[in-house]
Design an enzyme around this catalytic site. Structure first.
Site, PDB file in Angstrom:
ATOM      1  CG  ASP A  63      -2.473   0.700   1.046  1.00  0.00           C
ATOM      2  OD1 ASP A  63      -2.322   1.737   0.669  1.00  0.00           O
ATOM      3  OD2 ASP A  63      -3.381  -0.072   0.727  1.00  0.00           O
ATOM      4  CG  HIS A 290      -5.397   3.873   0.643  1.00  0.00           C
ATOM      5  ND1 HIS A 290      -4.822   2.690   0.516  1.00  0.00           N
ATOM      6  CD2 HIS A 290      -6.376   4.030  -0.091  1.00  0.00           C
ATOM      7  CE1 HIS A 290      -5.718   1.923  -0.485  1.00  0.00           C
ATOM      8  NE2 HIS A 290      -6.847   2.691  -0.587  1.00  0.00           N
ATOM      9  CB  SER A 463      -9.203   0.724  -1.025  1.00  0.00           C
ATOM     10  OG  SER A 463      -8.403   0.919  -2.151  1.00  0.00           O
TER      11      SER A 463
END
Length: 566
Positions: A63, A290, A463
């Site tokens: 990520d 994220h 996601s």
């Protein structure tokens, strides 16, 4: 699939603000019958697992990076015990210096990091422009690699133009951003605080007419953006600035070749897959939001009585930074997968994706390497409301060499709930595909960890759906460690909760409805309890097919459309 790649999932150019809803923190973990939410029945799962032995499982998260100081994550990070932290030596001899929690493939030995990358379409267009542009190409004389490159270049060439609507959208967003900044300066002075949320602003009563106008102007901008989340003023301005800048760069790239930012920062020989010992040990990177959110969904500490609970209870997160703002590079992804496999990961979460993959063969080789080592890959389907049976989405399980499907690869779409967001059962942004999306899992308004010691918040996206599945896969591998990656995939897919045959769902991005079986392989929704119960019936295999335990007669159950799945 980072937030800047699909920011309009959060920032929709609409004219109304989403209605306030009840507190939906953790809805994705709840039970349809007991709690009235289309969650994964996690509490029921742990009741089923009570008294059973679990073993630690390493889950790799490829990520943007992870905030290793976050209170709910710092205790569940993987630690490379063969490496002495901070001594500047490669103690374990794996080629990576001080890789204590994982590795950053987007940096250099001097500690510099790549934050933003150009989109892959632009990279493909300019990479092969001199080779193919304006030339008569006899495809029968091309090698398989050249045929792949030529097809990618033709697709990129066709998409390089920027429409008038896209330019107008950027102009509108830029105007909104300027207005928010202007009003924010006044509001911060009037409130005597540097950071605030929209709720803070709603309850604030300005003393001056200038303050009242600023409050009204700021709130009007929020209504135009139609936010489902509640970012602070700083977060919102940063998001908008980065998104607008990225869009403006894309427009500029359609006219002129951009600089090779990767070469400037990383300095590896990109086209040599064997040049792999680049990067640094800074797994947090410049923007770990994220990856931090994804990791919390999987395994936020369930035993510390603070923050949130992740899905899996005996997991160590291996951090692999390989996804910048913009499109990831195939080489970094391939090497990150191999690093994860070589260092003991049993499940790899991949919440990213793109529509071009010029070096797909490298990623395919890594996927096959993971399969050979019995490692499961969980990939987010994407946030473009596309049917990925007909629209390219990478990485994917389809191998270039022999056109076979990798058996250790799960693709996850995002589901919602009638009480969450806009109430759609399939998230309106989610990609789908009867042949290419395995299962849907919660991905709307998911509450998880964010950067900062005590950071938490909501994000949307496939996601967020993928790590919910990854968490369940980790649970299976923890409590039933003898089962293979293929059996774990089988348990998740075969146990997916089905709607009745008559139940129709709104198809993302289209003005039509369809059966769930027409938009995914299983036609079902992740249920952790059903997956673990099914896993319990499987015996370790030596063949390519899952082997049910003959002593058990348990089968996946169907749920009626009158339940919360309608």
């Amino acid at each position: 699939m980072l937030r800047l790649k699909s920011l309009l999932i959060l920032l929709l150019l609409a004219t109304t603000l989403v209605n306030a809803q009840n507190n939906v923190q953790g809805w994705h973990l709840k039970d349809p019958q007991a709690d009235g939410f289309n969650g994964i029945s996690l509490e029921k799962t742990y009741r089923f697992l009570k008294g059973k032995k679990s073993t630690p499982v390493i889950v790799a998260v490829i990520d943007s990076g992870i905030d290793t100081t976050q209170e709910d994550l710092k205790s569940i990070l993987w630690v490379n015990t063969k490496e002495i932290p901070g001594n500047g030596k490669d103690d374990d001899g794996n080629g990576y210096i001080d890789d204590v929690h994982g590795w950053n493939f987007l940096g250099n030995k001097n500690g510099n990091n790549l934050k933003r990358a150009n989109n892959e379409r632009t990279r493909v267009y300019y990479e092969f422009k001199d080779k193919f542009d304006g030339k008569e190409i006899d495809t029968t004389k091309l090698t398989p690699d050249e045929k792949w490159q030529f097809a990618a270049w033709l697709k990129a060439e066709a998409q390089m133009g920027v429409s008038a609507d896209e330019k107008l959208q950027v102009q509108m967003l830029e105007a909104i951003c300027k207005s928010i900044k202007r009003n924010d300066a006044v509001i911060r002075t009037e409130m005597n605080k540097e950071e605030y949320t929209s709720s803070d602003l709603e309850s604030f009563v300005p003393e001056t007419s200038k303050g009242k106008q600023a409050k009204m102007g700021y709130i009007s901008c929020l209504k135009m953006l139609s936010l489902e989340e509640e970012p602070t003023n700083k977060e919102l301005i940063t998001e908008l600035d980065e998104y607008v800048e990225g869009k403006k760069q894309n427009i500029a790239n359609s006219i002129q070749k951009p600089e090779d930012v990767r070469a400037q920062v990383i300095g590896d020989d990109y086209y040599n897959i064997n040049d792999k010992f680049y990067g640094n040990s800074d797994v947090m990177g410049p923007d770990p939001m994220h990856g931090t959110h994804v990791s919390g969904i999987i395994a936020a500490d369930r035993n510390n009585n603070i923050g949130i609970n992740g899905v899996a209870d005996n997991v160590k997160i291996m951090v692999l930074r390989a996804v910048p703002d913009g499109d990831e590079y195939d080489k970094d992804i391939a090497l990150a997968i191999k690093y994860a496999v070589d260092n003991g990961a049993r499940v790899i979460n991949m919440s990213f994706g793109k529509s071009f993959s010029p070096e797909k063969k490298w990623v395919d080789e890594a996927v096959q390497y993971a399969a050979a080592k019995d490692v499961l890959l969980v990939h987010a389907a994407g946030n473009e409301s596309h049917n990925i049976d007909s629209v390219d989405n990478f990485p994917n399980p389809r191998m270039m060499v022999n056109n076979t499907l990798a058996a250790n690869f799960l693709t996850v779409g995002a589901s919602g709930d009638k009480n969450v967001g806009n109430g759609q059962i399939i998230a309106d942004f989610s990609n789908y595909g009867k042949a290419n999306v395995d299962v849907f899992a919660p991905g709307v308004k998911i509450y998880s960890t964010l950067p900062g010691e005590k950071g938490y918040g909501f994000l949307n996206g496939t996601s967020m759906a993928a790590p919910v599945v990854t968490g369940v896969a980790a649970l299976i591998r923890s409590y039933y460690p003898a089962l293979s990656a293929k059996q774990v995939k089988y348990a998740i897919d075969a146990s997916a909760e089905k709607l009745t045959d008559s139940s129709l769902l709104q198809v993302p991005g289209e003005d039509r409805v369809a059966l769930a079986t027409d938009i995914s392989i299983t036609g079902g929704f992740l249920n952790a309890n059903a997956a673990l119960e099914l896993a319990a019936t499987l015996q370790p295999e030596n063949t390519n097919k899952p082997v049910p335990n003959k002593k058990s007669k348990k089968k996946p159950t169907l749920v009626n459309s009158k339940s919360s799945k309608n």
